[in-house]
Design a protein around this motif. Structure first.
Motif, PDB file in Angstrom:
ATOM      1  N   ILE A 171       0.665  -1.125   0.417  1.00 16.00           N
ATOM      2  CA  ILE A 171       0.088  -0.164  -0.073  1.00 16.00           C
ATOM      3  C   ILE A 171       0.632   0.915   0.147  1.00 16.00           C
ATOM      4  O   ILE A 171       0.538   2.595   0.336  1.00 16.00           O
ATOM      5  CB  ILE A 171      -1.050   0.208   1.159  1.00 16.00           C
ATOM      6  N   GLY A 172       2.455   1.215  -0.249  1.00 12.67           N
ATOM      7  CA  GLY A 172       2.987   2.133  -0.195  1.00 12.67           C
ATOM      8  C   GLY A 172       3.532   2.910   1.018  1.00 12.67           C
ATOM      9  O   GLY A 172       4.144   4.021   1.152  1.00 12.67           O
ATOM     10  N   ALA A 173       3.502   2.420   1.572  1.00 15.31           N
ATOM     11  CA  ALA A 173       3.548   2.893   3.085  1.00 15.31           C
ATOM     12  C   ALA A 173       5.112   2.167   3.782  1.00 15.31           C
ATOM     13  O   ALA A 173       5.963   3.163   4.887  1.00 15.31           O
ATOM     14  CB  ALA A 173       3.162   1.828   4.210  1.00 15.31           C
ATOM     15  N   ASP A 174       5.912   1.831   2.357  1.00 18.61           N
ATOM     16  CA  ASP A 174       7.585   1.475   2.544  1.00 18.61           C
ATOM     17  C   ASP A 174       7.466   2.629   1.783  1.00 18.61           C
ATOM     18  O   ASP A 174       7.659   2.797   0.614  1.00 18.61           O
ATOM     19  CB  ASP A 174       7.759   0.059   2.081  1.00 18.61           C
ATOM     20  N   HIS A 181       7.828   3.715  -7.603  1.00 17.13           N
ATOM     21  CA  HIS A 181       6.848   3.619  -8.441  1.00 17.13           C
ATOM     22  C   HIS A 181       5.990   3.935  -8.170  1.00 17.13           C
ATOM     23  O   HIS A 181       4.468   3.422  -8.192  1.00 17.13           O
ATOM     24  CB  HIS A 181       7.044   2.259  -8.034  1.00 17.13           C
ATOM     25  N   LYS A 182       5.852   5.508  -7.841  1.00 21.15           N
ATOM     26  CA  LYS A 182       4.348   6.303  -7.360  1.00 21.15           C
ATOM     27  C   LYS A 182       3.426   5.738  -8.448  1.00 21.15           C
ATOM     28  O   LYS A 182       2.181   5.839  -7.499  1.00 21.15           O
ATOM     29  CB  LYS A 182       4.538   7.414  -7.541  1.00 21.15           C
ATOM     30  N   ASP A 183       3.675   6.307 -10.015  1.00 22.65           N
ATOM     31  CA  ASP A 183       2.581   5.943 -10.606  1.00 22.65           C
ATOM     32  C   ASP A 183       1.657   4.355 -10.255  1.00 22.65           C
ATOM     33  O   ASP A 183       0.899   4.256 -10.648  1.00 22.65           O
ATOM     34  CB  ASP A 183       2.881   5.756 -11.993  1.00 22.65           C
ATOM     35  N   SER A 184       2.065   3.276 -10.216  1.00 22.39           N
ATOM     36  CA  SER A 184       2.302   1.778 -10.272  1.00 22.39           C
ATOM     37  C   SER A 184       1.502   1.493  -8.987  1.00 22.39           C
ATOM     38  O   SER A 184       0.494   1.176  -8.699  1.00 22.39           O
ATOM     39  CB  SER A 184       3.323   1.263 -10.364  1.00 22.39           C
ATOM     40  N   MET A 185       1.453   2.573  -7.974  1.00 23.96           N
ATOM     41  CA  MET A 185       0.981   2.348  -7.042  1.00 23.96           C
ATOM     42  C   MET A 185       0.205   3.010  -6.643  1.00 23.96           C
ATOM     43  O   MET A 185      -0.718   3.412  -5.596  1.00 23.96           O
ATOM     44  CB  MET A 185       2.128   2.384  -5.836  1.00 23.96           C
ATOM     45  N   GLN A 186       0.050   4.137  -7.460  1.00 29.74           N
ATOM     46  CA  GLN A 186      -1.313   5.386  -7.024  1.00 29.74           C
ATOM     47  C   GLN A 186      -2.739   4.721  -7.181  1.00 29.74           C
ATOM     48  O   GLN A 186      -4.140   5.253  -6.280  1.00 29.74           O
ATOM     49  CB  GLN A 186      -1.508   6.258  -8.259  1.00 29.74           C
ATOM     50  N   TRP A 187      -3.099   2.772  -7.387  1.00 32.19           N
ATOM     51  CA  TRP A 187      -4.678   3.082  -7.441  1.00 32.19           C
ATOM     52  C   TRP A 187      -5.000   2.627  -6.472  1.00 32.19           C
ATOM     53  O   TRP A 187      -6.126   2.505  -6.516  1.00 32.19           O
ATOM     54  CB  TRP A 187      -4.935   2.331  -8.940  1.00 32.19           C
TER      55      TRP A 187
END
Length: 548
Positions: A171-174, A181-187
């Protein structure tokens, strides 16, 4: 350097297996050098392991429990070796796995609710998934995006720490993952993952689930997608946290871990620093935390109900200790409430400060400080609270401490009655048949008293208040001042403190003269030790060598 010489080189056992006409994957997995050969990128071995049939079997070892009658190698060794092969990060093997949907379905079948989730296999599963997430981020996230039920399955297994680690990265907490990889995780911002996590406080009674859910939410407050960070700090989300925390029917672990999330919302850096560093930061830098005002307001709505719990212990039993007994102990939940108040005061919110005064929070907390004179965790937080109030230099806070809370009177009373009471009506009682020990919070009282004196030097009203109290004036002159001189370690003539001062000489001779010990005194001590037989004649030369 090692030279390869004819007749001395040895063939790898892995090569011997690969030379056979018919060999199996199990034969390779049973060979100890297979991991070394993978890391060395043995071409023949890699070409064999990259085949879909071999990758599928490796995944099965990781996600499927072996039969009860299976051999030990199949139960323990093969799953471990299979995991290590994937985490060798051989690109072509990872590519075979991540680009084949059937293999990815097999890998994530481990999360199925009907599946058994042993801690051992969960660890192997998480290592492989995290490896794919780090090394094959884009295709991996595309797969998860098209199978969003995976997120819910991970949340359902959040009580398993290794699964929680997968979810934190997903979920991007790392921070590294999010920045790269901001774009890949935006969803992930559009999912209801936060709601699913916070609902674990109400749907599960497991302390492990509550602790891991809190750790997840704390990680999000520190580093996450902007959408998730904004949602978790909203007043509505904070209200949900307090709603779960204050439910009477819920275990106290819900309250403790919910407050951990609230503390992290107020001070996100706190989770990344140790308790010792946080304590020092609070005492030396004052109000350095900047929190979202809306987040603070959301917490104040339930503050009254929370403070009522300071009067109730979750354990109504007697706890025997070396100094006596606790009846009842302070309890984790009351300690966590005090910690929350200490962080709330460092934010510098005037609304929070006035609310705490109105509810009598500081008085209750100071009472606990003196009722539990051996709870060092409590003492640290209470000292932080008092110091925050004094360093804020807000008149209403200082006046409340001095007048309504009678801070000076309580300090003087504790200094006069510095031994543990035998009063059975108090929660901390001295052991029967022994001389009562000294209370254990005198050091913290000394720090607070010194801070009061420093404040009085810059504040005429505080100075006048202190000077009007003859008992304080006498105690300050005859006790506190002398105690501070004695306890000033930087004036001691031995040990490390003086060595920490700036040195201006670099030569060995100057360093010898600049040492912080007395050579003559050491020699005298050595003579005394020798005189009483601590050292024998044979040891004398060695000891003299070590000293001089």
């Amino acid at each position: 350097m090692f030279w390869r010489m004819a007749g001395l080189s040895t063939t790898s056992p892995v090569e011997a297996i690969l030379d056979k006409e018919n060999f199996t994957l199990e034969e390779l997995l049973d060979e100890d050098e297979i991991i070394q050969e993978c890391k060395a990128l043995n071409t023949r071995l890699i070409n064999f392991l990259r085949e879909k049939a071999q990758v599928e079997q490796l995944v099965r070892y990781i996600v499927e429990e072996p039969p009860e009658d299976a051999e030990k190698s199949q139960t323990f060794k093969f799953p471990f070796i299979a995991c290590e092969i994937f985490t060798c990060e051989v690109d072509i093997i990872l590519k075979t796995l991540v680009e084949d949907e059937e293999l990815m379905n097999l890998l994530f079948s481990f999360l199925d609710s009907k599946h058994s989730h042993s801690t051992l296999l969960a660890g192997y599963f998480s290592k492989v998934v995290i490896c794919l997430l780090l090394r094959k981020t884009v295709p991996f996230m595309q797969y998860v995006k098209s199978h969003q039920e995976i997120v819910k399955q991970l949340v359902d297994l959040i009580g398993i720490t290794s699964i929680m680690e997968v979810l934190i990265r997903l979920i991007g907490a790392d921070e590294h993952m999010f920045s790269s990889h901001k774009d890949s995780m935006q969803w992930m911002e559009d999912t209801d993952v936060l709601d699913m996590i916070v609902d674990k406080f109400s749907s599960s009674d497991s302390p492990e689930v509550h602790a891991n859910a809190a750790e997840m939410l704390c990680a999000i407050t520190c580093s996450a997608l902007p959408g998730l960070a904004a949602k978790i700090s909203s007043p509505s989300f904070v209200g949900r946290l307090f709603h779960h925390a204050l439910e009477d029917s819920r275990p106290k672990s819900v309250l403790v871990n919910s407050l951990s999330v609230c503390i992290s919302l107020l001070d996100p850096k706190r989770i990344m620093l140790g308790a010792y560093h946080m304590y020092n930061r609070q005492l030396t830098q004052g109000s350095t935390i900047t929190a979202n005002p809306e987040t603070v307001e959301g917490m104040l709505e339930s503050l009254g109900e929370l403070l009522k719990l300071l009067e109730v212990s979750s354990v109504e039993t007697t706890l025997p200790t070396t100094y006596g007994k606790l009846q009842p102990p302070l309890g984790k939940h009351r300690l966590k409430i005090v910690e929350f108040i200490s962080v709330l005061l460092t934010v510098g919110s005037e609304a929070a400060e006035k609310e705490l005064i109105q509810l009598g929070a500081l008085q209750k907390i100071l009472d606990l400080f003196f009722l539990y004179p051996y709870n060092n965790f409590l003492h640290h937080h209470v000292e932080s609270i008092v110091v925050s109030c004094l360093e804020s230099k807000k008149a209403f806070l200082v006046e409340h401490l001095l007048h309504e809370c009678d801070l000076v009177g309580k300090i003087l009373e504790a200094e006069k009655n510095f031994k543990l009471t035998s009063d059975l009506s108090k929660p901390t009682v001295a052991a029967e048949g022994r001389s009562p020990p000294k209370i254990g919070n005198i050091g913290h009282l000394t720090h607070v008293s010194t801070k009061l004196v420093q404040l009085g030097n810059n504040n005429a009203e505080v100075q006048a208040y202190l000077q009007e109290n003859n008992e304080w004036t006498d105690w300050h002159a005859n006790v506190l001042s002398k105690r501070n001189v004695i306890e000033n370690v930087y004036q001691w003539a031995c040990g490390r403190p003086t060595a920490l001062q700036d040195r201006t000489r670099d030569s060995d001779d100057d360093d010898y003269h600049d040492r912080d010990y007395d050579v003559a005194a050491l020699a005298n001590n050595l003579n005394q030790a020798f005189r009483f037989g601590v050292y024998s004649n044979d040891d004398m030369d060695e000891v003299l060598f070590r000293i001089f």
